[in-house]
Enzyme design. Structure first.
Site, short mmCIF file in Angstrom:
data_model
loop_
_atom_site.label_atom_id
_atom_site.label_comp_id
_atom_site.label_asym_id
_atom_site.label_seq_id
_atom_site.Cartn_x
_atom_site.Cartn_y
_atom_site.Cartn_z
N LYS A 1 -10.68 0.84 18.34
CA LYS A 1 -9.71 2.46 17.61
C LYS A 1 -11.68 1.75 16.56
O LYS A 1 -11.98 3.20 16.56
CB LYS A 1 -9.52 1.50 16.56
N GLY B 1 -0.22 4.74 0.55
CA GLY B 1 -1.20 5.41 0.69
C GLY B 1 0.32 6.35 1.87
O GLY B 1 1.42 5.55 1.55
N ALA B 2 -0.31 7.09 2.38
CA ALA B 2 -0.47 7.78 3.49
C ALA B 2 0.94 6.82 4.71
O ALA B 2 1.61 6.93 5.29
CB ALA B 2 -1.07 9.19 4.33
N MET B 3 -0.16 5.28 5.77
CA MET B 3 0.65 4.98 5.89
C MET B 3 1.13 3.78 5.35
O MET B 3 2.03 4.07 6.46
CB MET B 3 -0.88 4.20 6.18
N GLU C 1 -13.41 4.55 4.08
CA GLU C 1 -14.19 3.04 5.29
C GLU C 1 -15.58 2.71 5.97
O GLU C 1 -16.02 1.86 6.30
CB GLU C 1 -13.17 3.15 6.04
N ASN D 1 -13.80 5.36 15.89
CA ASN D 1 -13.59 6.35 14.34
C ASN D 1 -15.04 6.05 13.95
O ASN D 1 -15.33 7.05 13.28
CB ASN D 1 -12.85 4.63 13.56
N GLY E 1 0.61 -1.46 0.24
CA GLY E 1 0.39 -0.08 -0.04
C GLY E 1 0.75 0.83 -0.24
O GLY E 1 1.44 1.12 0.97
N ASN F 1 -12.28 17.36 13.51
CA ASN F 1 -12.48 16.58 14.88
C ASN F 1 -12.99 17.32 15.63
O ASN F 1 -13.82 17.25 16.63
CB ASN F 1 -11.59 15.43 14.91
O1 PAF Z 1 -9.60 7.89 11.23
C1 PAF Z 1 -9.14 9.13 11.44
O2 PAF Z 1 -9.52 9.88 10.75
C2 PAF Z 1 -8.06 8.63 12.28
O3 PAF Z 1 -7.85 7.69 13.00
C3 PAF Z 1 -8.65 9.43 13.48
C4 PAF Z 1 -8.05 9.48 15.15
C5 PAF Z 1 -10.09 9.72 14.06
C6 PAF Z 1 -8.42 10.99 13.60
O4 PAF Z 1 -9.33 11.40 13.36
#
Ligand code: PAF
Length: 304
Positions: free
Chosen positions: A186, A12-14, A266, A190, A10, A204
């Site tokens: 998590k 992407g950013a991660m 997602e 999310n 991948g 956020n």
């Molecule tokens: O998906 C995201 O954006 C992140 O997991 C989080 C922790 C909700 C912060 O924006």
């Protein structure tokens, strides 16, 4: 502890962020596997640029496209849940039988597919760093967060020991046996933050700064409680969500960014799973399906 071959799947950013961090001690021979050949070429030729505040760091990198993926000790899969179909069929090939697999996706919907895989060592985990991709090989690191690895099947001591040498204040990581808890914690975060910020088009922090939005966020949390029965942990769970909102107050959630960039979100991996759980447990939820439709509709409109 030299020379473990690790593929990061991948671009992407991660995926790119993990590549830059795991390259630093020269403990791993890393390859980044990207969806397109073009990205692989660009990353191989120019490396990866990581921005952090006013700093810009350059990392050289080796990249290939996913169809060139070859036998390796460990594969860290950072694709979004909906894109896993690109890699899962490949993992049934004989050459990956002894590979340790690490799946870093939001949500829980992918566990059923992972369960069917033949490998004996599998981890599932979550990454909470705030990272955004700005160009093909450029990423911005906006916030530090833990990386949690849950032991889904078996243990690869070699991999765990290698990884733990990276554990430090700016790159905290942990291995935990209760993989469900890793993913659920998590998921709750999310589920409260992402769809609402995406629909309202707010950062956020607005979910606690604006009283009306806070009430909406809390209504989603109440439905999560209905489905997952937090009981005496209820306050603790809400507190942990508020903490993440505070820590990422100035960030746009990944779902808001996906919608703005006309990309798939997602929503299925996060709300799809929760709605199936609610159905199984015969819990009547309203806000989550309502938001599910809102985000799915926006996604569909943007992709047309
Ligand atoms: O998906 C995201 O954006 C992140 O997991 C989080 C922790 C909700 C912060 O924006």
């Amino acid at each position: 502890m030299m020379g473990m071959n690790v593929g990061i799947v991948g671009g992407g950013a991660m995926g790119q962020f993990l590549y830059t961090q795991l390259q630093q001690k020269h403990l791993f021979c890393l390859t980044l596997y990207t969806r397109t050949k073009e990205q692989a070429n660009q990353v191989s030729q120019q490396g990866i640029y990581l921005y952090n505040g006013n700093q810009r760091k350059h990392y050289s990198a080796i990249a290939e496209s996913i169809d060139k993926i070859k036998q390796t000790d460990v594969l860290i899969v950072t694709l979004k849940q909906y894109a896993l179909k690109k890699i899962l069929p490949i993992l049934y090939c004989q050459e990956f039988q002894n590979t340790t697999l690490v799946f870093l996706q939001n949500g829980m919907g992918h566990l059923e597919e992972i369960e069917k895989l033949p490998q004996s060592k599998i981890y599932v985990g979550t990454v909470s760093h705030g990272v955004t991709k700005v160009h093909t090989n450029e990423i911005i690191h906006k916030g530090i967060g833990p990386i949690l690895f849950g032991r889904f099947r078996g243990i690869d001591n070699n991999f765990e020991n290698h990884m733990l040498t990276f554990n430090q204040e700016k790159f905290p990581l942990q291995f935990l046996s209760d993989f469900q808890k890793v993913l659920l914690d998590k998921l709750y975060i999310n589920a409260v933050i992402n769809p609402l910020t995406a629909l309202l088009n707010v950062k956020n922090g607005a979910l606690i700064q604006n009283e009306n939005f806070r009430e909406m966020a809390h209504s989603i949390f109440e439905e999560l409680d209905l489905v997952f029965s937090f009981q005496e942990k209820k306050e603790e769970v809400w507190h942990s969500i508020v903490q993440v909102i505070q820590a990422t107050a100035h960030n746009e959630s990944s779902m808001l960014q996906d919608l703005k960039n006309n990309k798939l979100t997602e929503i299925d991996g996060i709300y799809g799973y929760i709605m199936r759980e609610a159905n199984k447990k015969k819990k009547d939820i309203r806000y989550i399906p309502f938001l599910y439709n809102a985000i799915s509709g926006l996604e569909r409109r943007n992709l047309q």
